[in-house]
Design an enzyme around this catalytic site. Structure first.
Site, PDB file in Angstrom:
ATOM      1  N   ALA A  93       1.317  12.465  -3.576  1.00  0.00           N
ATOM      2  CA  ALA A  93       0.015  13.121  -3.552  1.00  0.00           C
ATOM      3  C   ALA A  93      -0.079  14.271  -2.550  1.00  0.00           C
ATOM      4  O   ALA A  93      -0.895  15.182  -2.730  1.00  0.00           O
ATOM      5  CB  ALA A  93      -1.059  12.075  -3.242  1.00  0.00           C
ATOM      6  N   GLY A  94       0.763  14.249  -1.508  1.00  0.00           N
ATOM      7  CA  GLY A  94       0.713  15.315  -0.502  1.00  0.00           C
ATOM      8  C   GLY A  94       1.003  16.694  -1.064  1.00  0.00           C
ATOM      9  O   GLY A  94       0.572  17.696  -0.499  1.00  0.00           O
ATOM     10  N   PRO A 102      -7.500  15.016  -3.305  1.00  0.00           N
ATOM     11  CA  PRO A 102      -7.206  14.198  -2.121  1.00  0.00           C
ATOM     12  C   PRO A 102      -6.001  13.300  -2.364  1.00  0.00           C
ATOM     13  O   PRO A 102      -5.732  12.916  -3.508  1.00  0.00           O
ATOM     14  CB  PRO A 102      -8.467  13.343  -1.944  1.00  0.00           C
ATOM     15  CG  PRO A 102      -9.185  13.397  -3.248  1.00  0.00           C
ATOM     16  CD  PRO A 102      -8.766  14.646  -3.952  1.00  0.00           C
ATOM     17  N   GLN A 175       5.071  10.864  -8.343  1.00  0.00           N
ATOM     18  CA  GLN A 175       4.116   9.742  -8.456  1.00  0.00           C
ATOM     19  C   GLN A 175       2.757  10.264  -8.903  1.00  0.00           C
ATOM     20  O   GLN A 175       1.835   9.485  -9.112  1.00  0.00           O
ATOM     21  CB  GLN A 175       3.941   9.060  -7.096  1.00  0.00           C
ATOM     22  CG  GLN A 175       5.202   8.425  -6.571  1.00  0.00           C
ATOM     23  CD  GLN A 175       5.064   8.026  -5.109  1.00  0.00           C
ATOM     24  OE1 GLN A 175       4.823   6.879  -4.783  1.00  0.00           O
ATOM     25  NE2 GLN A 175       5.220   8.976  -4.222  1.00  0.00           N
ATOM     26  N   HIS A 195       4.489   7.409 -12.386  1.00  0.00           N
ATOM     27  CA  HIS A 195       3.287   6.585 -12.504  1.00  0.00           C
ATOM     28  C   HIS A 195       2.428   7.021 -13.689  1.00  0.00           C
ATOM     29  O   HIS A 195       1.218   6.789 -13.706  1.00  0.00           O
ATOM     30  CB  HIS A 195       2.480   6.622 -11.201  1.00  0.00           C
ATOM     31  CG  HIS A 195       3.185   5.925 -10.059  1.00  0.00           C
ATOM     32  ND1 HIS A 195       2.799   6.047  -8.752  1.00  0.00           N
ATOM     33  CD2 HIS A 195       4.267   5.106 -10.040  1.00  0.00           C
ATOM     34  CE1 HIS A 195       3.608   5.329  -7.972  1.00  0.00           C
ATOM     35  NE2 HIS A 195       4.510   4.757  -8.741  1.00  0.00           N
ATOM     36  N   SER A 274       3.806   8.866   1.240  1.00  0.00           N
ATOM     37  CA  SER A 274       3.905   7.889   2.325  1.00  0.00           C
ATOM     38  C   SER A 274       4.999   6.865   2.047  1.00  0.00           C
ATOM     39  O   SER A 274       5.288   6.024   2.899  1.00  0.00           O
ATOM     40  CB  SER A 274       2.556   7.181   2.507  1.00  0.00           C
ATOM     41  OG  SER A 274       2.195   6.535   1.307  1.00  0.00           O
ATOM     42  N   ASN A 297       6.858  16.011   5.157  1.00  0.00           N
ATOM     43  CA  ASN A 297       5.604  15.252   5.113  1.00  0.00           C
ATOM     44  C   ASN A 297       4.845  15.437   6.424  1.00  0.00           C
ATOM     45  O   ASN A 297       5.445  15.754   7.453  1.00  0.00           O
ATOM     46  CB  ASN A 297       5.899  13.755   4.915  1.00  0.00           C
ATOM     47  CG  ASN A 297       4.768  13.015   4.217  1.00  0.00           C
ATOM     48  OD1 ASN A 297       4.196  13.517   3.248  1.00  0.00           O
ATOM     49  ND2 ASN A 297       4.428  11.829   4.696  1.00  0.00           N
ATOM     50  N   GLU A 299       3.462  13.101   8.052  1.00  0.00           N
ATOM     51  CA  GLU A 299       3.742  11.968   8.942  1.00  0.00           C
ATOM     52  C   GLU A 299       5.097  11.368   8.557  1.00  0.00           C
ATOM     53  O   GLU A 299       5.560  11.547   7.427  1.00  0.00           O
ATOM     54  CB  GLU A 299       2.640  10.912   8.803  1.00  0.00           C
ATOM     55  CG  GLU A 299       2.474  10.461   7.366  1.00  0.00           C
ATOM     56  CD  GLU A 299       1.450   9.369   7.164  1.00  0.00           C
ATOM     57  OE1 GLU A 299       0.784   8.984   8.111  1.00  0.00           O
ATOM     58  OE2 GLU A 299       1.343   8.903   6.016  1.00  0.00           O
ATOM     59  N   CYS A 330       3.470  20.737   3.449  1.00  0.00           N
ATOM     60  CA  CYS A 330       4.573  20.926   2.500  1.00  0.00           C
ATOM     61  C   CYS A 330       4.628  22.346   1.940  1.00  0.00           C
ATOM     62  O   CYS A 330       5.733  22.849   1.691  1.00  0.00           O
ATOM     63  CB  CYS A 330       4.574  19.878   1.403  1.00  0.00           C
ATOM     64  SG  CYS A 330       3.060  19.624   0.549  1.00  0.00           S
TER      65      CYS A 330
HETATM   66  P1  OAD Z   1      -0.297   8.717  -0.111  1.00  0.00           P
HETATM   67  O1  OAD Z   1      -1.711   9.126   0.048  1.00  0.00           O
HETATM   68  O2  OAD Z   1       0.030   7.301   0.157  1.00  0.00           O
HETATM   69  O3  OAD Z   1       0.633   9.603   0.816  1.00  0.00           O
HETATM   70  C1  OAD Z   1       0.532  11.003   0.850  1.00  0.00           C
HETATM   71  C2  OAD Z   1       1.347  11.505   2.023  1.00  0.00           C
HETATM   72  O4  OAD Z   1       1.321  12.910   2.002  1.00  0.00           O
HETATM   73  C3  OAD Z   1       0.803  11.064   3.367  1.00  0.00           C
HETATM   74  O5  OAD Z   1       1.867  10.600   4.176  1.00  0.00           O
HETATM   75  C4  OAD Z   1       0.185  12.335   3.950  1.00  0.00           C
HETATM   76  O6  OAD Z   1       0.313  12.407   5.350  1.00  0.00           O
HETATM   77  C5  OAD Z   1       1.012  13.393   3.292  1.00  0.00           C
HETATM   78  N1  OAD Z   1       0.333  14.683   3.071  1.00  0.00           N
HETATM   79  C6  OAD Z   1      -0.907  14.912   2.599  1.00  0.00           C
HETATM   80  N2  OAD Z   1      -1.124  16.221   2.446  1.00  0.00           N
HETATM   81  C7  OAD Z   1       0.001  16.856   2.838  1.00  0.00           C
HETATM   82  C8  OAD Z   1       0.419  18.209   2.919  1.00  0.00           C
HETATM   83  N3  OAD Z   1      -0.385  19.220   2.527  1.00  0.00           N
HETATM   84  N4  OAD Z   1       1.656  18.489   3.372  1.00  0.00           N
HETATM   85  C9  OAD Z   1       2.489  17.491   3.762  1.00  0.00           C
HETATM   86  N5  OAD Z   1       2.160  16.187   3.707  1.00  0.00           N
HETATM   87  C10 OAD Z   1       0.937  15.864   3.238  1.00  0.00           C
HETATM   88  O7  OAD Z   1       0.137   9.141  -1.589  1.00  0.00           O
HETATM   89  P2  OAD Z   1       1.435   8.703  -2.388  1.00  0.00           P
HETATM   90  O8  OAD Z   1       2.571   8.437  -1.475  1.00  0.00           O
HETATM   91  O9  OAD Z   1       1.624   9.686  -3.472  1.00  0.00           O
HETATM   92  O10 OAD Z   1      -0.367   4.939  -7.336  1.00  0.00           O
HETATM   93  O11 OAD Z   1       0.943   7.334  -3.028  1.00  0.00           O
HETATM   94  C11 OAD Z   1       1.765   6.629  -3.907  1.00  0.00           C
HETATM   95  C12 OAD Z   1       0.968   5.898  -4.946  1.00  0.00           C
HETATM   96  O12 OAD Z   1      -0.050   5.126  -4.313  1.00  0.00           O
HETATM   97  C13 OAD Z   1       0.224   6.776  -5.897  1.00  0.00           C
HETATM   98  O13 OAD Z   1       1.017   7.243  -6.961  1.00  0.00           O
HETATM   99  C14 OAD Z   1      -0.892   5.890  -6.380  1.00  0.00           C
HETATM  100  C15 OAD Z   1      -1.249   5.190  -5.104  1.00  0.00           C
HETATM  101  O14 OAD Z   1      -1.754   3.920  -5.238  1.00  0.00           O
HETATM  102  C16 OAD Z   1      -1.046   4.746  -8.495  1.00  0.00           C
HETATM  103  O15 OAD Z   1      -2.026   5.338  -8.774  1.00  0.00           O
HETATM  104  C17 OAD Z   1      -0.432   3.738  -9.401  1.00  0.00           C
END
Ligand code: OAD
Length: 379
Positions: A93-94, A102, A175, A195, A274, A297, A299, A330
């Site tokens: 999602a980042g 978001p 994802q 996903h 994450s 990332n 974090e 990113c």
């Molecule tokens: P997360 O929200 O868990 O993680 C996003 C990561 O991106 C975090 O570590 C943020 O710090 C980082 N981040 C956000 N904006 C950023 C930017 N502009 N540059 C660099 N880093 C940034 O999202 P995912 O890891 O994608 O599943 O979550 C995985 C899954 O959990 C999703 O696919 C979803 C959710 O439950 C389902 O919907 C089935």
């Protein structure tokens, strides 16, 4: 590990648990719970944790450093000097937050911190298949906001297109359910929507699966409860987009491609995630031990303290021979990596033209004649 490999999936998972693989931290507990769901379905945990039989090399033991420096310049140099041809990207999602979508887990702004109006037992319930069957309303409401169509790709999405146009992207495992990779022009054979997404809809719990036109579902959701209840009656059960919920299997395409892709890649880039959702997060452990891995990332994530075969960039000296952590945004990091490669002009042209500008392949892929020979596996 060999012995565990020969066990039944559930028995193997129990053995890993007893060995302490899932000790410490909620992330590990979450990984365990998801592996348990998969083990009940016959998926062997060791395959997902990266100890499959196909590897002959040592698994996670110190090697000579494979990078000349542990930063973006070191990765860029590696790509050029080793003429990388099979780059795998894993993203989350980042990479879409700068588009206005978001992420899930960033405190305050993440989706899971902003679902109070739905009165959920836990925020993740909104994507849980059991919860959805009992209380579908919350997901359908949220769907209205999440439906693709209102957002543009980010510079990071165009960076993925750049790697593809250069001829060196084997696959992007995303994802994300926003389909912005495709909107940036990434060819569908280069993408695994791990996903799922909003391209298709299905009636839940049907075997064989019953598909429904996505536009039919959208029209029903737009009408509110009356609309989706009528669709439910017509189809015999609830209809949802083919997004993978907690408790559901990942798309078949993921199962078909991930072992071969990760096991044969020559560089892994992990961007904006994450790395807490399994089995996706376990992919980082499937690369060969000498393959460099870059995490971009805000974090730290996916470290070896949190998961088997995790990143070792926090380790000192010879304990990290291949992992780089680029902490921060990113989009600017992808731009910096493109600059270190001398591809910044191409990237800016792609951004300006919304993915349409022509990009020349890297010389080593041009010499190879075509990409079929070198990064085939496109499916
Ligand atoms: P997360 O929200 O868990 O993680 C996003 C990561 O991106 C975090 O570590 C943020 O710090 C980082 N981040 C956000 N904006 C950023 C930017 N502009 N540059 C660099 N880093 C940034 O999202 P995912 O890891 O994608 O599943 O979550 C995985 C899954 O959990 C999703 O696919 C979803 C959710 O439950 C389902 O919907 C089935």
């Amino acid at each position: 590990m060999q012995q565990i490999l020969d066990m039944e999936p559930l028995e193997a998972l129990q053995a890993l648990k007893e060995a302490g693989v899932f000790d410490g931290g909620e992330d590990k507990q979450e990984a365990y719970e998801q592996l348990e769901i998969l083990a009940h379905k016959g998926v062997h945990p060791v395959k997902l944790l990266g100890g499959g039989r196909r590897r002959e090399e040592p698994k996670d033991e110190p090697m000579d450093p494979v990078l000349t420096s542990f930063d973006l310049e070191g990765i860029a140099r590696y790509i050029k000097e080793h003429e990388c041809k099979r780059v795998v990207v894993m993203c989350g999602a980042g990479i879409s937050t700068s588009a206005g979508i978001p992420d899930f887990r960033t405190p305050g702004t993440g989706l899971y911190d902003n679902l109070q109006r739905y009165n959920l037992p836990v925020p993740e319930a909104v994507f849980d298949i059991d919860f959805f069957q009992k209380s579908p309303g919350a997901f359908y409401e949220l769907c209205k906001d999440m439906w693709p169509g209102n957002y543009d790709p980010t510079p990071t999405h165009y960076f993925l297109k750049l790697l593809s146009d250069k001829g060196i992207l084997l696959r992007c495992y995303s994802q994300n359910i926003d389909s912005l990779e495709c909107l940036a022009g990434l060819p569908s054979e280069r993408l695994v929507a791990a996903h799922g997404n909003f391209d298709a809809a299905h009636v839940i719990c049907t075997e064989p699966e019953v598909l429904v036109e996505i536009d039919e579902l959208k029209a029903a959701i737009d009408k509110g409860e009356e609309g989706w209840q009528a669709l439910r009656e017509e189809k015999g059960n609830l209809v949802k987009p083919k997004i993978t919920f907690f408790g559901e299997d990942l798309p078949e395409r993921f199962g078909e491609l991930h072992e071969e892709d990760l096991g044969s890649c020559d560089l892994l880039l992990v961007i904006g995630t994450s790395l807490v959702v399994a089995p996706f997060c376990m992919l980082i452990g499937l690369t060969r031990p000498g393959v460099p891995r870059l995490l971009i990332n805000r974090e730290s994530a996916g470290t070896c303290g949190k998961m088997p075969m995790g990143f070792r960039y926090e380790k000192e000296g010879s304990d990290n021979w291949r992992d780089v952590f680029q902490a921060g945004d990113c989009d600017s990091s992808c731009r910096a990596l493109a600059k270190a490669l001398g591809w910044d002009g191409d990237l800016e042209e792609l951004i300006k033209s919304r993915g349409r500008a022509p990009v020349e392949m890297v010389p080593w892929m041009l010499e190879a004649g075509d990409t079929q020979e070198t990064n085939e596996g496109a499916a």
